[in-house]
Design an enzyme around this catalytic site. Structure first.
Site, mmCIF file in Angstrom:
data_model
loop_
_atom_site.group_PDB
_atom_site.id
_atom_site.type_symbol
_atom_site.label_atom_id
_atom_site.label_comp_id
_atom_site.label_asym_id
_atom_site.label_seq_id
_atom_site.Cartn_x
_atom_site.Cartn_y
_atom_site.Cartn_z
ATOM 1 N N ARG A 45 0.845 -1.197 0.000
ATOM 2 C CA ARG A 45 0.000 0.000 0.000
ATOM 3 C C ARG A 45 0.878 1.244 0.000
ATOM 4 O O ARG A 45 1.888 1.308 0.712
ATOM 5 C CB ARG A 45 -0.933 0.000 1.208
ATOM 6 C CG ARG A 45 -1.874 -1.190 1.167
ATOM 7 C CD ARG A 45 -3.153 -1.006 1.942
ATOM 8 N NE ARG A 45 -3.901 -2.255 1.882
ATOM 9 C CZ ARG A 45 -4.719 -2.607 0.892
ATOM 10 N NH1 ARG A 45 -4.947 -1.786 -0.115
ATOM 11 N NH2 ARG A 45 -5.346 -3.773 0.900
ATOM 12 N N ASP A 46 0.489 2.222 -0.828
ATOM 13 C CA ASP A 46 1.245 3.474 -0.887
ATOM 14 C C ASP A 46 1.157 4.177 0.468
ATOM 15 O O ASP A 46 0.093 4.240 1.088
ATOM 16 C CB ASP A 46 0.695 4.379 -1.997
ATOM 17 C CG ASP A 46 1.668 5.479 -2.373
ATOM 18 O OD1 ASP A 46 2.206 5.429 -3.500
ATOM 19 O OD2 ASP A 46 1.893 6.393 -1.543
ATOM 20 N N ILE A 47 2.283 4.733 0.900
ATOM 21 C CA ILE A 47 2.337 5.388 2.208
ATOM 22 C C ILE A 47 1.511 6.676 2.233
ATOM 23 O O ILE A 47 1.094 7.125 3.306
ATOM 24 C CB ILE A 47 3.814 5.663 2.594
ATOM 25 C CG1 ILE A 47 3.983 5.830 4.085
ATOM 26 C CG2 ILE A 47 4.372 6.849 1.832
ATOM 27 C CD1 ILE A 47 5.435 5.814 4.541
ATOM 28 N N ASN A 103 5.170 6.266 -13.578
ATOM 29 C CA ASN A 103 5.787 7.547 -13.896
ATOM 30 C C ASN A 103 7.252 7.319 -14.258
ATOM 31 O O ASN A 103 7.932 6.492 -13.644
ATOM 32 C CB ASN A 103 5.685 8.490 -12.694
ATOM 33 C CG ASN A 103 4.240 8.798 -12.340
ATOM 34 O OD1 ASN A 103 3.393 8.951 -13.212
ATOM 35 N ND2 ASN A 103 3.941 8.857 -11.037
ATOM 36 N N VAL A 112 10.537 7.865 -6.904
ATOM 37 C CA VAL A 112 11.330 6.721 -6.429
ATOM 38 C C VAL A 112 11.825 5.963 -7.653
ATOM 39 O O VAL A 112 11.030 5.473 -8.457
ATOM 40 C CB VAL A 112 10.500 5.794 -5.522
ATOM 41 C CG1 VAL A 112 11.337 4.593 -5.096
ATOM 42 C CG2 VAL A 112 9.991 6.543 -4.295
ATOM 43 N N HIS A 116 7.836 0.859 -10.514
ATOM 44 C CA HIS A 116 6.620 0.494 -9.787
ATOM 45 C C HIS A 116 5.425 0.981 -10.570
ATOM 46 O O HIS A 116 5.503 1.978 -11.297
ATOM 47 C CB HIS A 116 6.618 1.077 -8.373
ATOM 48 C CG HIS A 116 6.836 2.565 -8.327
ATOM 49 N ND1 HIS A 116 8.092 3.134 -8.456
ATOM 50 C CD2 HIS A 116 5.970 3.593 -8.199
ATOM 51 C CE1 HIS A 116 7.981 4.446 -8.392
ATOM 52 N NE2 HIS A 116 6.700 4.768 -8.256
ATOM 53 N N HIS A 118 1.486 2.156 -10.098
ATOM 54 C CA HIS A 118 0.428 2.573 -9.180
ATOM 55 C C HIS A 118 -0.877 1.934 -9.651
ATOM 56 O O HIS A 118 -1.293 2.147 -10.804
ATOM 57 C CB HIS A 118 0.242 4.093 -9.220
ATOM 58 C CG HIS A 118 1.444 4.891 -8.808
ATOM 59 N ND1 HIS A 118 1.555 5.491 -7.564
ATOM 60 C CD2 HIS A 118 2.588 5.214 -9.467
ATOM 61 C CE1 HIS A 118 2.710 6.145 -7.491
ATOM 62 N NE2 HIS A 118 3.353 5.997 -8.635
HETATM 63 P P1 5GP Z 1 6.400 7.934 -7.965
HETATM 64 O O1 5GP Z 1 6.309 9.368 -7.503
HETATM 65 O O2 5GP Z 1 7.833 7.510 -8.096
HETATM 66 O O3 5GP Z 1 5.580 7.617 -9.168
HETATM 67 O O4 5GP Z 1 5.744 7.060 -6.821
HETATM 68 C C1 5GP Z 1 6.374 6.825 -5.604
HETATM 69 C C2 5GP Z 1 5.310 6.471 -4.604
HETATM 70 O O5 5GP Z 1 5.930 5.817 -3.527
HETATM 71 C C3 5GP Z 1 4.566 7.676 -4.046
HETATM 72 O O6 5GP Z 1 3.184 7.546 -4.299
HETATM 73 C C4 5GP Z 1 4.903 7.642 -2.555
HETATM 74 O O7 5GP Z 1 3.817 8.006 -1.743
HETATM 75 C C5 5GP Z 1 5.298 6.198 -2.337
HETATM 76 N N1 5GP Z 1 6.284 5.987 -1.295
HETATM 77 C C6 5GP Z 1 7.441 6.677 -1.101
HETATM 78 N N2 5GP Z 1 8.112 6.181 -0.050
HETATM 79 C C7 5GP Z 1 7.370 5.138 0.416
HETATM 80 C C8 5GP Z 1 7.565 4.220 1.505
HETATM 81 O O8 5GP Z 1 8.537 4.260 2.243
HETATM 82 N N3 5GP Z 1 6.588 3.289 1.685
HETATM 83 C C9 5GP Z 1 5.484 3.205 0.865
HETATM 84 N N4 5GP Z 1 4.582 2.244 1.131
HETATM 85 N N5 5GP Z 1 5.288 4.064 -0.163
HETATM 86 C C10 5GP Z 1 6.222 5.009 -0.375
#
Ligand code: 5GP
Ligand code: ZN
Length: 130
Positions: A45-47, A103, A112, A116, A118
């Site tokens: 699950r997203d944080i 993304n 990140v 991944h 979403h």
């Molecule tokens: P991006 O911005 O790279 O597309 O998505 C990264 C996602 O990772 C974001 O939605 C962010 O909330 C999530 N995220 C970042 N750090 C963590 C973490 O430590 N744990 C979890 N579960 N999600 C994270």
């Protein structure tokens, strides 16, 4: 075939980046809420969820982004999308519809650098995304 994607540079056999937060999650060094996992992928699950259901599906292996995918990753990608469909059903969002997003890079909104996807659902989404 002269497509560079069919003949990519080899990846680090260790399969992880010591500075990567998602590699640390995969290794259990940072806690997360697991949804499902198998030999190739994990889903957490997203944080900071942006929808009632917001799950991140990622390979165990450190792959920086979708820009680094190649023909060799066909099995991995099939697994990721199969897991996404299964999670959508188990989360009860399959009938209403949902969105799967990855993304890439700065302008793509990637924060990140570990591939991944979403999986987001439980509310309507607009198009195009902002
Ligand atoms: P991006 O911005 O790279 O597309 O998505 C990264 C996602 O990772 C974001 O939605 C962010 O909330 C999530 N995220 C970042 N750090 C963590 C973490 O430590 N744990 C979890 N579960 N999600 C994270
Ligand atoms: Zn990583």
């Amino acid at each position: 075939m002269s497509d560079a994607a069919a003949d990519p540079a080899p990846r680090d056999p260790a399969g992880r980046d010591p500075d990567c937060v998602f590699c640390k999650i995969v290794a259990g060094e940072i806690p997360s809420t697991h949804v499902t996992e198998d030999d190739l992928v994990i889903a957490i699950r997203d944080i900071a969820p942006r929808a009632p259901t917001h799950v991140l599906i990622m390979p165990r292996e450190h792959i920086p982004s979708a820009a680094d995918l190649a023909d060799r990753d066909a099995t991995l990608l099939g697994r990721i999308f199969a897991r996404a469909a299964g999670i959508a059903r188990s989360e009860g969002i399959a009938d209403g519809g949902y969105r799967i997003v990855t993304n890439v890079g700065t302008w793509g909104g990637q924060t990140v650098d570990h591939l991944h996807f979403h999986l987001m659902g439980g509310r309507p989404f607009t198009w195009p995304p902002g």
